[in-house]
Write an enzyme that holds these catalytic residues in place. Structure first.
Site, PDB file in Angstrom:
ATOM      1  N   ARG A  15      28.933  31.290  35.738  1.00 41.79           N
ATOM      2  CA  ARG A  15      29.920  31.291  36.834  1.00 41.79           C
ATOM      3  C   ARG A  15      31.325  31.631  36.297  1.00 41.79           C
ATOM      4  NH1 ARG A  15      34.762  29.064  37.773  1.00 41.79           N
ATOM      5  NH2 ARG A  15      34.039  27.146  36.812  1.00 41.79           N
ATOM      6  N   ASP A  16      31.904  30.762  35.495  1.00 30.97           N
ATOM      7  CA  ASP A  16      33.283  30.977  35.027  1.00 30.97           C
ATOM      8  C   ASP A  16      33.340  32.209  34.132  1.00 30.97           C
ATOM      9  OD1 ASP A  16      35.893  30.668  33.886  1.00 30.97           O
ATOM     10  OD2 ASP A  16      35.782  28.513  34.153  1.00 30.97           O
ATOM     11  N   HIS A 207      37.597  20.560  30.889  1.00 28.72           N
ATOM     12  CA  HIS A 207      37.250  21.983  31.030  1.00 28.72           C
ATOM     13  C   HIS A 207      38.383  22.772  30.368  1.00 28.72           C
ATOM     14  CE1 HIS A 207      35.622  25.326  33.714  1.00 28.72           C
ATOM     15  NE2 HIS A 207      36.826  25.800  33.468  1.00 28.72           N
ATOM     16  N   HIS A 209      40.019  26.045  28.631  1.00 33.66           N
ATOM     17  CA  HIS A 209      40.068  27.472  28.304  1.00 33.66           C
ATOM     18  C   HIS A 209      40.789  27.581  26.961  1.00 33.66           C
ATOM     19  CE1 HIS A 209      38.397  29.398  31.930  1.00 33.66           C
ATOM     20  NE2 HIS A 209      38.630  28.207  32.438  1.00 33.66           N
ATOM     21  N   CYS A 240      39.965  32.533  35.173  1.00 35.68           N
ATOM     22  CA  CYS A 240      40.093  32.634  36.624  1.00 35.68           C
ATOM     23  C   CYS A 240      40.901  33.894  36.950  1.00 35.68           C
ATOM     24  CB  CYS A 240      40.800  31.388  37.159  1.00 35.68           C
ATOM     25  SG  CYS A 240      41.137  31.501  38.915  1.00 35.68           S
ATOM     26  N   ASN A 249      36.655  30.404  28.234  1.00 37.24           N
ATOM     27  CA  ASN A 249      36.408  28.968  28.016  1.00 37.24           C
ATOM     28  C   ASN A 249      36.148  28.731  26.533  1.00 37.24           C
ATOM     29  OD1 ASN A 249      35.265  29.577  30.910  1.00 37.24           O
ATOM     30  ND2 ASN A 249      35.552  27.374  30.829  1.00 37.24           N
TER      31      ASN A 249
HETATM   32  P1  HMG Z   1      40.154  33.257  53.274  1.00 37.87           P
HETATM   33  O1  HMG Z   1      40.308  34.705  53.414  1.00 37.87           O
HETATM   34  O2  HMG Z   1      41.343  32.379  53.458  1.00 37.87           O
HETATM   35  O3  HMG Z   1      38.946  32.710  54.185  1.00 37.87           O
HETATM   36  O4  HMG Z   1      39.525  32.976  51.833  1.00 37.87           O
HETATM   37  P2  HMG Z   1      38.877  32.427  55.717  1.00 37.87           P
HETATM   38  O5  HMG Z   1      38.283  31.066  55.877  1.00 37.87           O
HETATM   39  O6  HMG Z   1      40.186  32.742  56.399  1.00 37.87           O
HETATM   40  O7  HMG Z   1      37.801  33.539  56.215  1.00 37.87           O
HETATM   41  C1  HMG Z   1      38.047  34.924  56.107  1.00 37.87           C
HETATM   42  C2  HMG Z   1      36.721  35.672  56.016  1.00 37.87           C
HETATM   43  O8  HMG Z   1      36.062  35.285  54.807  1.00 37.87           O
HETATM   44  C3  HMG Z   1      35.749  35.360  57.154  1.00 37.87           C
HETATM   45  O9  HMG Z   1      35.005  36.546  57.392  1.00 37.87           O
HETATM   46  C4  HMG Z   1      34.829  34.337  56.557  1.00 37.87           C
HETATM   47  O10 HMG Z   1      33.543  34.313  57.130  1.00 37.87           O
HETATM   48  C5  HMG Z   1      34.747  34.816  55.114  1.00 37.87           C
HETATM   49  P3  HMG Z   1      35.337  37.518  58.630  1.00 37.87           P
HETATM   50  O11 HMG Z   1      35.239  36.631  59.846  1.00 37.87           O
HETATM   51  O12 HMG Z   1      36.743  38.009  58.374  1.00 37.87           O
HETATM   52  O13 HMG Z   1      34.296  38.580  58.528  1.00 37.87           O
HETATM   53  N1  HMG Z   1      34.433  33.711  54.196  1.00 37.87           N
HETATM   54  C6  HMG Z   1      33.455  33.747  53.272  1.00 37.87           C
HETATM   55  N2  HMG Z   1      32.566  34.689  52.914  1.00 37.87           N
HETATM   56  C7  HMG Z   1      31.683  34.358  51.934  1.00 37.87           C
HETATM   57  N3  HMG Z   1      31.672  33.174  51.309  1.00 37.87           N
HETATM   58  C8  HMG Z   1      32.544  32.204  51.627  1.00 37.87           C
HETATM   59  C9  HMG Z   1      33.480  32.480  52.647  1.00 37.87           C
HETATM   60  N4  HMG Z   1      34.477  31.752  53.195  1.00 37.87           N
HETATM   61  C10 HMG Z   1      35.038  32.514  54.126  1.00 37.87           C
HETATM   62  N5  HMG Z   1      32.495  31.038  51.020  1.00 37.87           N
HETATM   63  C11 HMG Z   1      38.253  31.636  50.284  1.00 37.87           C
HETATM   64  C12 HMG Z   1      39.294  31.640  51.383  1.00 37.87           C
HETATM   65  C13 HMG Z   1      38.236  30.236  49.678  1.00 37.87           C
HETATM   66  C14 HMG Z   1      36.887  31.966  50.857  1.00 37.87           C
HETATM   67  C15 HMG Z   1      38.655  32.700  49.215  1.00 37.87           C
HETATM   68  O14 HMG Z   1      39.977  32.469  48.854  1.00 37.87           O
HETATM   69  C16 HMG Z   1      37.794  32.657  47.993  1.00 37.87           C
HETATM   70  O15 HMG Z   1      36.630  33.043  48.046  1.00 37.87           O
HETATM   71  N6  HMG Z   1      38.343  32.210  46.838  1.00 37.87           N
HETATM   72  C17 HMG Z   1      37.556  32.027  45.641  1.00 37.87           C
HETATM   73  C18 HMG Z   1      38.381  32.268  44.427  1.00 37.87           C
HETATM   74  C19 HMG Z   1      37.570  31.912  43.202  1.00 37.87           C
HETATM   75  O16 HMG Z   1      36.348  31.905  43.219  1.00 37.87           O
HETATM   76  N7  HMG Z   1      38.256  31.656  42.087  1.00 37.87           N
HETATM   77  C20 HMG Z   1      37.635  31.340  40.827  1.00 37.87           C
HETATM   78  C21 HMG Z   1      36.976  30.011  40.795  1.00 37.87           C
HETATM   79  S1  HMG Z   1      38.090  28.674  40.459  1.00 37.87           S
HETATM   80  C22 HMG Z   1      38.206  28.625  38.736  1.00 37.87           C
HETATM   81  O17 HMG Z   1      37.783  29.538  38.068  1.00 37.87           O
HETATM   82  C23 HMG Z   1      38.780  27.415  38.063  1.00 37.87           C
HETATM   83  C24 HMG Z   1      37.730  26.514  37.395  1.00 37.87           C
HETATM   84  O18 HMG Z   1      36.980  27.249  36.437  1.00 37.87           O
HETATM   85  C25 HMG Z   1      38.414  25.332  36.695  1.00 37.87           C
HETATM   86  C26 HMG Z   1      39.570  25.748  35.783  1.00 37.87           C
HETATM   87  O19 HMG Z   1      39.384  26.622  34.907  1.00 37.87           O
HETATM   88  O20 HMG Z   1      40.641  25.171  35.965  1.00 37.87           O
HETATM   89  C27 HMG Z   1      36.752  25.958  38.444  1.00 37.87           C
HETATM   90 MG    MG Z   2      37.595  27.665  34.408  1.00 37.97          MG
END
Ligand code: HMG
Ligand code: MG
Length: 302
Positions: A15-16, A207, A209, A240, A249
């Site tokens: 995933r990450d 966690h 990095h 990220c 990581n």
């Molecule tokens: P948004 O655009 O604000 O979503 O995104 P929305 O709720 O306004 O919906 C807009 C459209 O997106 C809609 O479709 C929804 O159905 C669709 P439309 O009606 O326009 O056709 N939608 C989705 N589609 C698929 N899967 C979903 C989903 N939700 C809504 N789940 C959202 C908000 C959260 C979805 C977006 O910002 C997003 O996907 N962000 C993810 C970013 C991400 O994955 N970042 C990396 C992970 S975090 C990380 O790495 C840190 C960590 O490792 C810890 C650390 O290192 O600190 C965990």
């Molecule tokens: Mg991370």
């Protein structure tokens, strides 16, 4: 030095690691790699995330990957979920554990999930309630616990405040993320000194990095303070895409080397882990930059 006898390594590479890879990996290759990781003795693998494919195109095949892997009994297969739409997909694909995520810093939260911190709480609360109703355990992630890529230092008080809200939703564990890899042991100590009087140590994971090469030093400080769950990614992949300057990581194999040599039990087999690393290198068609992979490559070349 007082250290735990046993540590759980949570592998977040699929995933990450892959979310930050420019190379597109086919579903088939992801499944083959995860299946090999399952044979290494890891008890926890974060397989994918059910986020918007426009935000993280590398993991657009989340359902297919989760449904296609060969599940080894005793291994927990988890996935990241930002909202109810994500949870639906994860439950359909029969995820074992759900991970919700947010950030301690306002700017990273907004950039990463398009909501303010306050707007995020009710969204995650619904996910936690529904996941629990479906019989799943829930892990929480709190990002930018040391610093935000946009606004700089984040105070331990702010981390405690957001962590408290997450725990009050009923999450089973919280992983504290140094998302951009800026932390050093004295900062980890200050953070944990603020967290440990409030939250149970066995409910916390770290966690790290490794952007600046301080991850293993931070691991050691965390172990000294009683932490027994650590996240890592094979080959040191990761980062990220919505945190400028974030890189890999801590590498699982480098973490494992240190834990093995300190006689801390993990259940993970180094040889099998490195085999999964070799498979990953062949899929990505590039060398993985961890100390253990470098060493095993040099030994083979001789
Ligand atoms: P948004 O655009 O604000 O979503 O995104 P929305 O709720 O306004 O919906 C807009 C459209 O997106 C809609 O479709 C929804 O159905 C669709 P439309 O009606 O326009 O056709 N939608 C989705 N589609 C698929 N899967 C979903 C989903 N939700 C809504 N789940 C959202 C908000 C959260 C979805 C977006 O910002 C997003 O996907 N962000 C993810 C970013 C991400 O994955 N970042 C990396 C992970 S975090 C990380 O790495 C840190 C960590 O490792 C810890 C650390 O290192 O600190 C965990
Ligand atoms: Mg991370």
């Amino acid at each position: 030095m007082k250290l735990p006898n046993k540590v759980t390594i949570k592998e977040v590479g699929p995933r990450d690691g892959l979310q930050n890879e420019p190379h597109h990996m086919s579903t088939e290759n992801k499944v083959a790699w995860i299946n090999q990781l399952s044979e290494s003795g890891l008890s926890y693998i974060e397989v994918t995330s059910f986020v918007h494919p426009k935000w993280i195109p590398q993991l657009a095949d989340a359902s297919e990957v989760l449904s296609s892997i060969k599940r080894k009994p005793g291994v927990t297969y988890a996935a990241l979920v930002p909202n109810m739409k994500g949870l639906e997909g994860a439950l359909q694909a029969e995820v074992d554990e759900v991970s919700v995520f947010m950030s301690a810093s306002e700017s990273h939260n907004k950039n990463n999930i398009n909501k303010t911190i306050e707007e995020t709480f009710p969204v995650l609360e619904e996910v936690v309630n529904e996941a629990k109703a479906a019989g799943k355990t829930v892990r929480g992630y709190l990002s930018t616990v040391i610093a935000c890529p946009y606004k700089g230092p984040v105070s331990p008080e702010q981390v405690v405040k957001v962590a408290d809200r997450l725990f009050s939703m009923g999450i089973d564990e919280l992983s504290l993320g140094d998302t951009i890899g800026v932390g050093v042991p004295t900062q980890i100590e200050r953070l944990l000194e603020s967290m440990l009087p409030v939250f149970k140590v066995d409910k916390l994971a770290m966690h790290f990095h490794d952007t600046r090469g301080t991850a293993l030093a931070n691991v050691l400080k965390s172990l000294e303070m009683g932490i027994t769950t650590l996240d890592s990614a094979l080959g040191g992949l990761g980062g990220c895409p919505y945190a400028r300057g974030a890189s890999g990581n801590v590498a699982t194999e480098d973490l494992l080397y240190m834990l093995n040599e300190m006689n801390i039990e993990t259940g993970v087999d180094m040889e099998r882990l490195l085999q999964a690393g070799e498979l990953l290198e062949s899929i990505l068609v590039k060398p993985l930059h961890s100390k253990q992979m470098d060493i095993s490559r040099k030994v083979e070349e001789r």
